[in-house]
Design an enzyme around this catalytic site. Structure first.
Site, PDB file in Angstrom:
ATOM      1  N   ARG A 102       0.820  -1.207   0.000  1.00 36.13           N
ATOM      2  CA  ARG A 102       0.000   0.000   0.000  1.00 36.13           C
ATOM      3  C   ARG A 102       0.853   1.257   0.000  1.00 36.13           C
ATOM      4  O   ARG A 102       0.557   2.234  -0.705  1.00 36.13           O
ATOM      5  CB  ARG A 102      -0.946  -0.010   1.201  1.00 36.13           C
ATOM      6  CG  ARG A 102      -1.861   1.212   1.319  1.00 36.13           C
ATOM      7  CD  ARG A 102      -2.488   1.644   0.012  1.00 36.13           C
ATOM      8  NE  ARG A 102      -3.144   0.557  -0.710  1.00 36.13           N
ATOM      9  CZ  ARG A 102      -3.422   0.590  -2.007  1.00 36.13           C
ATOM     10  NH1 ARG A 102      -3.069   1.640  -2.744  1.00 36.13           N
ATOM     11  NH2 ARG A 102      -4.022  -0.431  -2.589  1.00 36.13           N
ATOM     12  N   LYS A 137       1.278  25.002  -4.437  1.00 39.20           N
ATOM     13  CA  LYS A 137       0.069  24.345  -3.934  1.00 39.20           C
ATOM     14  C   LYS A 137       0.288  22.832  -3.901  1.00 39.20           C
ATOM     15  O   LYS A 137      -0.139  22.087  -4.788  1.00 39.20           O
ATOM     16  CB  LYS A 137      -1.128  24.715  -4.808  1.00 39.20           C
ATOM     17  CG  LYS A 137      -1.467  26.201  -4.737  1.00 39.20           C
ATOM     18  CD  LYS A 137      -2.605  26.560  -5.662  1.00 39.20           C
ATOM     19  CE  LYS A 137      -2.919  28.059  -5.594  1.00 39.20           C
ATOM     20  NZ  LYS A 137      -4.006  28.457  -6.506  1.00 39.20           N
ATOM     21  N   LYS A 169       2.965  39.646  -4.379  1.00 39.02           N
ATOM     22  CA  LYS A 169       1.555  39.429  -4.694  1.00 39.02           C
ATOM     23  C   LYS A 169       0.709  40.597  -4.173  1.00 39.02           C
ATOM     24  O   LYS A 169       1.227  41.545  -3.575  1.00 39.02           O
ATOM     25  CB  LYS A 169       1.094  38.086  -4.122  1.00 39.02           C
ATOM     26  CG  LYS A 169       1.981  36.923  -4.583  1.00 39.02           C
ATOM     27  CD  LYS A 169       1.381  35.574  -4.277  1.00 39.02           C
ATOM     28  CE  LYS A 169       0.285  35.269  -5.277  1.00 39.02           C
ATOM     29  NZ  LYS A 169      -0.240  33.885  -5.114  1.00 39.02           N
ATOM     30  N   GLU A 197       3.008  40.086  -9.221  1.00 40.70           N
ATOM     31  CA  GLU A 197       1.663  39.721  -9.643  1.00 40.70           C
ATOM     32  C   GLU A 197       0.892  40.988 -10.011  1.00 40.70           C
ATOM     33  O   GLU A 197       0.826  41.934  -9.223  1.00 40.70           O
ATOM     34  CB  GLU A 197       0.947  38.993  -8.510  1.00 40.70           C
ATOM     35  CG  GLU A 197      -0.490  38.597  -8.828  1.00 40.70           C
ATOM     36  CD  GLU A 197      -1.179  37.969  -7.643  1.00 40.70           C
ATOM     37  OE1 GLU A 197      -1.213  36.735  -7.563  1.00 40.70           O
ATOM     38  OE2 GLU A 197      -1.676  38.735  -6.778  1.00 40.70           O
ATOM     39  N   ASP A 218      -2.480  37.949 -13.403  1.00 42.86           N
ATOM     40  CA  ASP A 218      -3.444  37.175 -12.631  1.00 42.86           C
ATOM     41  C   ASP A 218      -4.868  37.366 -13.121  1.00 42.86           C
ATOM     42  O   ASP A 218      -5.381  38.490 -13.167  1.00 42.86           O
ATOM     43  CB  ASP A 218      -3.350  37.569 -11.152  1.00 42.86           C
ATOM     44  CG  ASP A 218      -4.158  36.651 -10.263  1.00 42.86           C
ATOM     45  OD1 ASP A 218      -4.118  35.430 -10.467  1.00 42.86           O
ATOM     46  OD2 ASP A 218      -4.844  37.173  -9.357  1.00 42.86           O
TER      47      ASP A 218
END
Length: 279
Positions: A102, A137, A169, A197, A218
């Site tokens: 597994r 992410k 950002k 960004e 963006d």
């Protein structure tokens, strides 16, 4: 990062953690039903079309429980294989192989899922100048492996983390006061590569004028992206992000941007189906 990214110490730590949650004090089913001296020959098989990633972890996982097990790798990472392809043939102590099954399948299915989805996106933009980027992410603890799987699928790695590249950002800009102040702060900090960004064309022009070395555009529409490409006139690399999926990515790529980033590659790629079959 094209070579397998984990050191031996990192591989050992990964297996320690995986076995601690799955085997812990022992595999009670294998111990109760299988004689200690029983041997098993089994094959890992692809049960759907896929791109392979994660094979270098299979042998260390199996060998942790049976150092004398033999493994014959029939494909390699990065290979695109059809359903029914035999991936790895192994022979060893039956208890060990079934206890390791597994853990080995979980990581191979997860990483191959990332590589497979990445290849699907890469194929969608074939023939354009755009290249596919991954993001931060990722599942905590699996970033190196996830980004490696992206490479195996034909993607390109973006920054590994917050430590190795500047990406200013919207929240950084809001706190600093403006795009220009954010870029000036990064330059004063000694950063040579500064990505900003941008939500608007005005921000894009301001960022370039302030000294940004690349832009992340963006959630811009293809029409706005084309205007950004014209405005930029080749001064800095442009990355498109936001609202990207398999339906929209081709139109985005055809605007002339250099890169397109897709969080889903590492955040939510579905695992592929791989099984361990007896005989």
């Amino acid at each position: 990062m094209s070579a397998f990214p984990l050191t031996q110490a990192e591989i050992d730590a990964f297996i320690d953690a995986a076995f601690a949650e799955d085997i812990a004090t022992g595999d009670v089913t294998a111990e109760a039903t299988i004689p200690a001296d029983a041997m098993l020959t089994a094959t890992m098989n692809a049960r759907e079309d896929m791109v392979i990633a994660g094979l270098p972890l299979v042998a260390p996982i199996v060998h942790r429980l049976d150092p004398e097990a033999t493994l014959d790798f029939l494909v390699k990472d990065g290979d695109k294989v059809p359903a029914g392809t035999a991936l790895v043939r192994m022979t060893g102590k039956a208890r060990a192989l079934l206890s390791a099954e597994r853990t080995a399948l979980n990581i191979l299915q997860h990483l191959s899922g990332i590589a497979t989805l990445t290849r699907t996106y890469v194929d969608k933009i074939e023939g354009t100048k755009a290249r596919l980027l991954d993001t931060r992410k990722t599942i905590p603890g699996l970033r190196k492996l996830a980004k490696y799987a992206t490479l195996m699928g034909g993607g390109v790695n973006h920054r590994m983390g917050l430590f190795d590249a500047v990406l200013i950002k919207d929240n950084h800009i809001a706190v600093a006061g403006s795009v220009t102040k954010s870029v000036e702060g990064a330059k004063a900090h000694g950063q040579a590569k500064i990505q900003v960004e941008c939500d608007t064309l005005d921000q894009a022009e301001e960022a370039i004028a302030a000294g940004a070395t690349s832009l992340l555009l963006d959630n811009m529409t293809p029409d706005t992206l084309r205007k950004a490409v014209a405005l930029n006139a080749g001064r800095v690399p442009l990355e498109a992000s936001g609202g990207v999926n398999l339906t929209t990515i081709r139109a985005i790529a055809e605007t002339g941007v250099d890169f397109i980033s897709v969080g889903r590659l590492t955040q939510s790629a579905p695992a592929v189906d791989i099984g361990l079959d007896w005989g």
